[in-house]
Design a protein around this motif. Structure first.
Motif, PDB file in Angstrom:
ATOM      1  N   GLN A  29       0.281  -1.505   0.074  1.00  0.00           N
ATOM      2  CA  GLN A  29       0.406   0.217  -0.372  1.00  0.00           C
ATOM      3  C   GLN A  29       0.999   1.199  -0.313  1.00  0.00           C
ATOM      4  OE1 GLN A  29      -2.391  -0.925   3.235  1.00  0.00           O
ATOM      5  NE2 GLN A  29      -4.324  -0.859   2.503  1.00  0.00           N
ATOM      6  N   TRP A  30       1.696   1.080   0.710  1.00  0.00           N
ATOM      7  CA  TRP A  30       2.979   2.742   1.351  1.00  0.00           C
ATOM      8  C   TRP A  30       3.595   2.511  -0.065  1.00  0.00           C
ATOM      9  CZ3 TRP A  30       7.611   2.840   4.571  1.00  0.00           C
ATOM     10  CH2 TRP A  30       7.728   4.017   4.232  1.00  0.00           C
ATOM     11  N   ASP A  31       3.738   1.543  -0.799  1.00  0.00           N
ATOM     12  CA  ASP A  31       4.188   1.465  -2.483  1.00  0.00           C
ATOM     13  C   ASP A  31       4.006   2.140  -3.198  1.00  0.00           C
ATOM     14  OD1 ASP A  31       6.351   0.482  -0.932  1.00  0.00           O
ATOM     15  OD2 ASP A  31       6.682  -1.386  -2.448  1.00  0.00           O
ATOM     16  N   LEU A  32       2.665   1.727  -3.075  1.00  0.00           N
ATOM     17  CA  LEU A  32       0.925   1.589  -4.577  1.00  0.00           C
ATOM     18  C   LEU A  32       1.277   3.021  -4.400  1.00  0.00           C
ATOM     19  CD1 LEU A  32      -0.879  -1.222  -4.626  1.00  0.00           C
ATOM     20  CD2 LEU A  32      -0.018  -0.136  -6.462  1.00  0.00           C
ATOM     21  N   ALA A  33       0.902   4.195  -2.833  1.00  0.00           N
ATOM     22  CA  ALA A  33       0.428   5.401  -2.574  1.00  0.00           C
ATOM     23  C   ALA A  33       1.594   6.483  -2.985  1.00  0.00           C
ATOM     24  CB  ALA A  33       0.494   5.952  -1.100  1.00  0.00           C
ATOM     25  N   ALA A  34       3.338   6.019  -2.673  1.00  0.00           N
ATOM     26  CA  ALA A  34       4.339   6.586  -3.305  1.00  0.00           C
ATOM     27  C   ALA A  34       4.016   6.569  -4.098  1.00  0.00           C
ATOM     28  CB  ALA A  34       5.258   6.098  -2.335  1.00  0.00           C
ATOM     29  N   ASN A  35       4.093   5.924  -5.223  1.00  0.00           N
ATOM     30  CA  ASN A  35       3.975   5.758  -7.153  1.00  0.00           C
ATOM     31  C   ASN A  35       3.194   5.653  -7.599  1.00  0.00           C
ATOM     32  OD1 ASN A  35       6.861   5.737  -6.334  1.00  0.00           O
ATOM     33  ND2 ASN A  35       6.283   3.254  -5.411  1.00  0.00           N
ATOM     34  N   ASP A  36       2.088   6.649  -7.179  1.00  0.00           N
ATOM     35  CA  ASP A  36       0.528   6.694  -7.751  1.00  0.00           C
ATOM     36  C   ASP A  36       1.293   8.030  -8.351  1.00  0.00           C
ATOM     37  OD1 ASP A  36      -2.244   7.057  -8.047  1.00  0.00           O
ATOM     38  OD2 ASP A  36      -2.753   7.406  -6.164  1.00  0.00           O
ATOM     39  N   PRO A  37       0.610   7.234  -9.733  1.00  0.00           N
ATOM     40  CA  PRO A  37       0.683   8.888 -10.876  1.00  0.00           C
ATOM     41  C   PRO A  37      -0.267  10.173 -10.934  1.00  0.00           C
ATOM     42  CG  PRO A  37       0.002   6.575 -12.232  1.00  0.00           C
ATOM     43  CD  PRO A  37       0.293   6.241 -10.793  1.00  0.00           C
ATOM     44  N   ALA A  38      -0.847   9.125 -10.379  1.00  0.00           N
ATOM     45  CA  ALA A  38      -2.450  10.778  -9.781  1.00  0.00           C
ATOM     46  C   ALA A  38      -1.674  11.251  -8.941  1.00  0.00           C
ATOM     47  CB  ALA A  38      -3.632  10.075  -9.459  1.00  0.00           C
ATOM     48  N   GLN A  39      -0.341  11.598  -8.383  1.00  0.00           N
ATOM     49  CA  GLN A  39      -0.307  12.412  -7.445  1.00  0.00           C
ATOM     50  C   GLN A  39       1.833  12.518  -7.848  1.00  0.00           C
ATOM     51  OE1 GLN A  39      -1.525  13.787  -5.450  1.00  0.00           O
ATOM     52  NE2 GLN A  39      -3.114  12.526  -4.782  1.00  0.00           N
ATOM     53  N   PRO A  40       1.764  13.144  -9.276  1.00  0.00           N
ATOM     54  CA  PRO A  40       3.133  13.616  -9.589  1.00  0.00           C
ATOM     55  C   PRO A  40       4.368  13.776  -8.205  1.00  0.00           C
ATOM     56  CG  PRO A  40       1.556  14.366 -10.356  1.00  0.00           C
ATOM     57  CD  PRO A  40       0.987  13.993  -9.196  1.00  0.00           C
ATOM     58  N   ARG A  41       3.073  15.083  -7.122  1.00  0.00           N
ATOM     59  CA  ARG A  41       4.390  15.045  -6.395  1.00  0.00           C
ATOM     60  C   ARG A  41       4.402  14.538  -4.844  1.00  0.00           C
ATOM     61  NH1 ARG A  41       1.533  21.521  -5.620  1.00  0.00           N
ATOM     62  NH2 ARG A  41       1.152  21.482  -7.661  1.00  0.00           N
ATOM     63  N   GLY A  42       4.277  12.399  -5.248  1.00  0.00           N
ATOM     64  CA  GLY A  42       3.796  11.917  -3.879  1.00  0.00           C
ATOM     65  C   GLY A  42       3.874  12.574  -3.216  1.00  0.00           C
ATOM     66  N   LEU A  43       3.923  11.221  -1.671  1.00  0.00           N
ATOM     67  CA  LEU A  43       3.649  11.390  -0.518  1.00  0.00           C
ATOM     68  C   LEU A  43       3.193  12.564  -0.034  1.00  0.00           C
ATOM     69  CD1 LEU A  43       3.682   8.308   0.760  1.00  0.00           C
ATOM     70  CD2 LEU A  43       1.278   9.427  -0.279  1.00  0.00           C
ATOM     71  N   THR A  44       2.950  14.016   1.138  1.00  0.00           N
ATOM     72  CA  THR A  44       3.084  14.484   2.098  1.00  0.00           C
ATOM     73  C   THR A  44       4.405  14.014   2.879  1.00  0.00           C
ATOM     74  OG1 THR A  44       1.346  14.351   2.852  1.00  0.00           O
ATOM     75  CG2 THR A  44       0.869  16.032   1.373  1.00  0.00           C
ATOM     76  N   GLU A  45       5.064  14.921   3.714  1.00  0.00           N
ATOM     77  CA  GLU A  45       5.627  14.081   4.784  1.00  0.00           C
ATOM     78  C   GLU A  45       4.278  13.458   5.622  1.00  0.00           C
ATOM     79  OE1 GLU A  45       8.233  16.363   6.988  1.00  0.00           O
ATOM     80  OE2 GLU A  45       8.874  17.580   5.112  1.00  0.00           O
ATOM     81  N   GLU A  46       3.732  13.939   5.967  1.00  0.00           N
ATOM     82  CA  GLU A  46       2.042  13.591   7.269  1.00  0.00           C
ATOM     83  C   GLU A  46       1.722  12.065   6.634  1.00  0.00           C
ATOM     84  OE1 GLU A  46      -2.112  14.519   9.084  1.00  0.00           O
ATOM     85  OE2 GLU A  46      -0.986  16.138   8.468  1.00  0.00           O
ATOM     86  N   GLU A  47       1.277  11.851   5.480  1.00  0.00           N
ATOM     87  CA  GLU A  47       1.428  10.258   4.167  1.00  0.00           C
ATOM     88  C   GLU A  47       1.930   9.829   4.418  1.00  0.00           C
ATOM     89  OE1 GLU A  47      -1.979  12.926   1.309  1.00  0.00           O
ATOM     90  OE2 GLU A  47       0.254  12.422   0.744  1.00  0.00           O
ATOM     91  N   ASP A  48       3.396  10.056   4.580  1.00  0.00           N
ATOM     92  CA  ASP A  48       4.916   9.564   4.445  1.00  0.00           C
ATOM     93  C   ASP A  48       4.722   8.810   5.586  1.00  0.00           C
ATOM     94  OD1 ASP A  48       6.979   8.086   2.870  1.00  0.00           O
ATOM     95  OD2 ASP A  48       7.852   9.398   4.022  1.00  0.00           O
TER      96      ASP A  48
END
Length: 112
Positions: A29-48
């Motif tokens: 789940q973490w890997d998918l969220a971190a590499n989500d093409p819909a979120q090109p800026r990646g995860l926020t610090e809080e999300e990460d």
């Protein structure tokens, strides 16, 4: 009237294997969220941080669960190697658990 055949009992996965799969799922789940093409800026610090905490909790639950079969010790050791878990601040606790697991396996082997 045909007799009803009893259903075989549902087999439940071994707890160690369940915890391993839970950790793997959390990690994915973490890997998918971190590499989500819909979120090109990646995860926020809080999300990460949230994903990191969840993954760490799942990993520790798996690594600290007592085992009773050699295959599970091998699985734990592979995860420690692959994830470089010896670098964690909790490494001493992990290795204490591994020592306990190994001692239990030796005692169980002598009993057979």
């Amino acid at each position: 009237m045909t007799p009803i055949k009893p259903k075989p009992p549902k087999t439940t996965p071994d707890e160690c294997e369940r915890l391993y799969r839970a950790w793997s799922y959390t990690r994915a789940q973490w890997d998918l969220a971190a590499n989500d093409p819909a979120q090109p800026r990646g995860l926020t610090e809080e999300e990460d941080g949230t994903f990191c905490d969840a993954e760490h909790g799942a990993l520790m639950a798996f690594l600290l669960h007592p085992i009773s079969v050699p295959d599970h010790l091998a699985l734990k050791l592979r995860v420690i190697r692959d994830e470089q878990s010896w670098r964690l601040t909790d490494a001493a606790v992990i290795f204490d658990q591994l020592c306990g697991d190994a001692a239990r396996l030796v005692r169980n082997g002598r009993a057979h």
